[in-house]
Scaffold this motif. Structure first.
Motif, PDB file in Angstrom:
ATOM      1  N   MET A   1       0.849  -1.187   0.000  1.00  0.00           N
ATOM      2  CA  MET A   1       0.000   0.000   0.000  1.00  0.00           C
ATOM      3  C   MET A   1       0.884   1.235   0.000  1.00  0.00           C
ATOM      4  O   MET A   1       1.813   1.360   0.792  1.00  0.00           O
ATOM      5  CB  MET A   1      -0.913  -0.008   1.226  1.00  0.00           C
ATOM      6  N   ASN A   2       0.603   2.173  -0.892  1.00  0.00           N
ATOM      7  CA  ASN A   2       1.432   3.360  -1.030  1.00  0.00           C
ATOM      8  C   ASN A   2       1.244   4.308   0.134  1.00  0.00           C
ATOM      9  O   ASN A   2       0.165   4.401   0.717  1.00  0.00           O
ATOM     10  CB  ASN A   2       1.090   4.077  -2.340  1.00  0.00           C
ATOM     11  N   THR A   3       2.327   5.041   0.467  1.00  0.00           N
ATOM     12  CA  THR A   3       2.221   6.071   1.488  1.00  0.00           C
ATOM     13  C   THR A   3       1.455   7.264   0.925  1.00  0.00           C
ATOM     14  O   THR A   3       1.343   7.426  -0.298  1.00  0.00           O
ATOM     15  CB  THR A   3       3.620   6.523   1.939  1.00  0.00           C
ATOM     16  N   PRO A   4       0.913   8.124   1.806  1.00  0.00           N
ATOM     17  CA  PRO A   4       0.150   9.273   1.306  1.00  0.00           C
ATOM     18  C   PRO A   4       1.013  10.167   0.433  1.00  0.00           C
ATOM     19  O   PRO A   4       2.207  10.343   0.684  1.00  0.00           O
ATOM     20  CB  PRO A   4      -0.266   9.982   2.591  1.00  0.00           C
ATOM     21  N   LEU A  38      -9.276   8.803   1.901  1.00  0.00           N
ATOM     22  CA  LEU A  38      -8.822   8.910   3.286  1.00  0.00           C
ATOM     23  C   LEU A  38      -8.508   7.537   3.868  1.00  0.00           C
ATOM     24  O   LEU A  38      -7.502   7.355   4.573  1.00  0.00           O
ATOM     25  CB  LEU A  38      -9.886   9.605   4.136  1.00  0.00           C
ATOM     26  N   GLU A  39      -9.351   6.564   3.558  1.00  0.00           N
ATOM     27  CA  GLU A  39      -9.128   5.208   4.064  1.00  0.00           C
ATOM     28  C   GLU A  39      -7.802   4.646   3.553  1.00  0.00           C
ATOM     29  O   GLU A  39      -7.028   4.039   4.312  1.00  0.00           O
ATOM     30  CB  GLU A  39     -10.281   4.301   3.632  1.00  0.00           C
ATOM     31  N   ASN A  40      -7.500   4.855   2.301  1.00  0.00           N
ATOM     32  CA  ASN A  40      -6.253   4.345   1.718  1.00  0.00           C
ATOM     33  C   ASN A  40      -5.042   5.008   2.371  1.00  0.00           C
ATOM     34  O   ASN A  40      -4.079   4.329   2.757  1.00  0.00           O
ATOM     35  CB  ASN A  40      -6.259   4.590   0.207  1.00  0.00           C
ATOM     36  N   TRP A  41      -5.074   6.327   2.505  1.00  0.00           N
ATOM     37  CA  TRP A  41      -3.934   7.040   3.078  1.00  0.00           C
ATOM     38  C   TRP A  41      -3.728   6.682   4.548  1.00  0.00           C
ATOM     39  O   TRP A  41      -2.592   6.456   4.989  1.00  0.00           O
ATOM     40  CB  TRP A  41      -4.126   8.548   2.930  1.00  0.00           C
ATOM     41  N   LEU A  42      -4.814   6.625   5.309  1.00  0.00           N
ATOM     42  CA  LEU A  42      -4.687   6.337   6.741  1.00  0.00           C
ATOM     43  C   LEU A  42      -4.297   4.888   6.981  1.00  0.00           C
ATOM     44  O   LEU A  42      -3.526   4.586   7.901  1.00  0.00           O
ATOM     45  CB  LEU A  42      -5.989   6.686   7.459  1.00  0.00           C
ATOM     46  N   SER A  43      -4.795   3.988   6.168  1.00  0.00           N
ATOM     47  CA  SER A  43      -4.396   2.580   6.297  1.00  0.00           C
ATOM     48  C   SER A  43      -2.900   2.418   6.096  1.00  0.00           C
ATOM     49  O   SER A  43      -2.238   1.625   6.776  1.00  0.00           O
ATOM     50  CB  SER A  43      -5.157   1.712   5.295  1.00  0.00           C
ATOM     51  N   SER A  44      -2.339   3.191   5.162  1.00  0.00           N
ATOM     52  CA  SER A  44      -0.902   3.095   4.893  1.00  0.00           C
ATOM     53  C   SER A  44      -0.063   3.591   6.067  1.00  0.00           C
ATOM     54  O   SER A  44       1.115   3.248   6.171  1.00  0.00           O
ATOM     55  CB  SER A  44      -0.545   3.885   3.633  1.00  0.00           C
ATOM     56  N   LEU A  45      -0.675   4.375   6.950  1.00  0.00           N
ATOM     57  CA  LEU A  45       0.027   4.863   8.147  1.00  0.00           C
ATOM     58  C   LEU A  45      -0.196   3.964   9.352  1.00  0.00           C
ATOM     59  O   LEU A  45       0.266   4.276  10.451  1.00  0.00           O
ATOM     60  CB  LEU A  45      -0.429   6.289   8.477  1.00  0.00           C
ATOM     61  N   GLY A  46      -0.908   2.859   9.153  1.00  0.00           N
ATOM     62  CA  GLY A  46      -1.120   1.904  10.233  1.00  0.00           C
ATOM     63  C   GLY A  46      -2.451   2.006  10.936  1.00  0.00           C
ATOM     64  O   GLY A  46      -2.689   1.300  11.934  1.00  0.00           O
ATOM     65  N   PHE A  47      -3.347   2.845  10.458  1.00  0.00           N
ATOM     66  CA  PHE A  47      -4.660   2.975  11.062  1.00  0.00           C
ATOM     67  C   PHE A  47      -5.566   1.813  10.670  1.00  0.00           C
ATOM     68  O   PHE A  47      -5.513   1.323   9.524  1.00  0.00           O
ATOM     69  CB  PHE A  47      -5.338   4.277  10.634  1.00  0.00           C
TER      70      PHE A  47
END
Length: 418
Positions: A1-4, A38-47
């Motif tokens: 998964m890509n980082t934001p 938002l879901e994709n970006w936050l998931s990539s940060l471990g959320f």
């Protein structure tokens, strides 16, 4: 998964995803594309992300993104929808982020898609593996219309946290109170007839004149009875916003409608005010021989108040070097307070630009907001802030809990202390 992606790219993609909410079906849109970003970006940060369905709104959803464990912690909240727009009054495409004069223009730039981009860009550079309390990013639907997203959170008791900041545009000033609002319609049905003989009908417009006279008297009574010096307009207001009646000068008016709003101070009950107004109407019906009905144009929004003794206000005053204040506009704050979360309104940009053509967020708002966000996460998620367990009962909102005295700037980089 890509980082934001970079902050400006995130804002561009969010604004390029239309998510207008409106009571008019021709304008109303889904917010799912914004939520997916938002879901994709936050998931990539471990959320851990939960997409929450909203009853009776199949095309709209909330997002609850959580990292860390515990019963306390911090919610950073915003709404994903925007208001409609006037295409011919924009100098640029509302759905294309444009930078000019040190401002970022676009529909939702400050109200309030830009807030999410600032939050995610801030968190990407923080170590979120050492959280002592959870951090929750909340993205809601329909704030600009029915507030169905926030209402669903309350009805389902979805979020448990101790503190929350809603990133509405306040020019980085902490806001702890706002008035509530109700919008009502009074409809009078009389009997039309030839204007040459008044006895042939019952004039609904005459009856409405009596109703408005009674409402103006009631308005003055409220003004004398209720005052709160924390507000620029320190009394409850009632505005007659729209009236329609009749169809021709030579016909007795058979139907008349009045739309009005009433904005109550904290501590006042919207339901009690509605009941007081409804109690005025039967006597006028009897006098005029008309039928009078009153209904809400949409579900009312309660007033908002978080105690001036609350830790979240004191912390944000320290981080912003600004004293807390009240505002006239409504937010989702009262709904988070109903969940037992001490809530504050604080975000980049100005409400003066919201709901306007050529909406923008000034670039000089971004770094100070990131400084505030880092301070909040350090205080409420990376440190043990309180000794008592959080109470999700709404009656506990304004109680002062036993708290350890912690410098909100502790462990913050020297650059952020400036």
């Amino acid at each position: 998964m890509n980082t934001p992606p970079p902050l400006i790219t995130m804002m561009s993609q969010l604004i390029a995803s239309p998510s207008i909410s409106s009571s008019q079906a021709s304008w109303d849109q889904s917010n799912k594309k914004v939520i997916e970003l938002l879901e994709n970006w936050l998931s990539s940060l471990g959320f851990s992300c939960e997409v929450m369905a909203i009853p009776n709104r199949p095309n709209n959803v909330n997002l609850i993104a959580t990292i860390g464990q515990g019963e306390g912690g911090l919610v950073l909240s915003g709404h994903t929808d925007t208001v409609p727009y006037d295409q011919d009054r924009w100098q640029s495409d509302p759905f294309r982020l444009e930078e000019r004069d040190n401002k970022l223009y676009g529909l939702g730039s400050c109200d309030m898609k830009g807030f999410f981009a600032v939050v995610i860009d801030t968190l990407r550079d923080m170590d979120l593996t050492q959280l002592k309390e959870p951090l929750i990013i909340l993205a809601t639907a329909d704030e600009e219309s029915s507030m169905s997203g926030a209402r669903a959170l309350v009805s389902q008791q979805k979020i448990k946290a101790r503190y929350a900041v809603i990133g509405e545009p306040t020019l980085l000033k902490p806001i702890y109170a706002h008035k509530g609002i109700m919008m009502e319609r009074i409809q009078i049905k009389g009997q039309s007839g030839h204007s040459s003989n008044p006895s042939l009908g019952n004039n609904a417009m005459d009856a409405m004149h009596m109703v408005m006279s009674e409402l103006m008297t009631f308005r003055q009574q409220l003004k004398k009875k209720y005052r709160d010096a924390n507000f620029v307009i320190e009394y409850p207001t009632m505005n007659f916003g729209c009236i329609h009646g009749g169809d021709s000068a030579n016909r007795i008016c058979g139907k008349c409608e009045l739309d009005f709003d009433l904005r109550a101070l904290p501590g006042m009950s919207n339901q009690s005010l509605i009941e007081e107004i409804q109690a005025i109407l039967p006597k006028i019906e009897e006098i005029t021989g008309t039928t009078i009905e009153m209904r809400s144009l949409f579900e009312d929004i309660p007033s908002f108040l978080t105690s001036t003794d609350s830790d979240i206000l004191k912390t944000c005053e320290a981080l912003t070097q600004q004293t807390g204040d009240s505002v006239a506009f409504c937010t989702e704050g009262p709904f988070l307070n109903q969940l037992g979360i001490e809530t504050l309104i604080l975000g980049p940009g100005s409400i003066d630009q919201a709901h306007q053509p050529n909406e923008f967020m000034a670039l000089d708002q971004i770094k100070p907001m990131q400084h505030i966000l880092r301070g909040l996460v350090h205080r409420y998620c990376l440190q043990t802030v309180y000794k008592t367990q959080p109470n999700t009962n709404s009656s506990s909102i304004n109680k002062h809990h036993e708290q350890t005295k912690i410098d909100p700037f502790n462990n913050i980089d020297e650059e952020d202390r400036a």
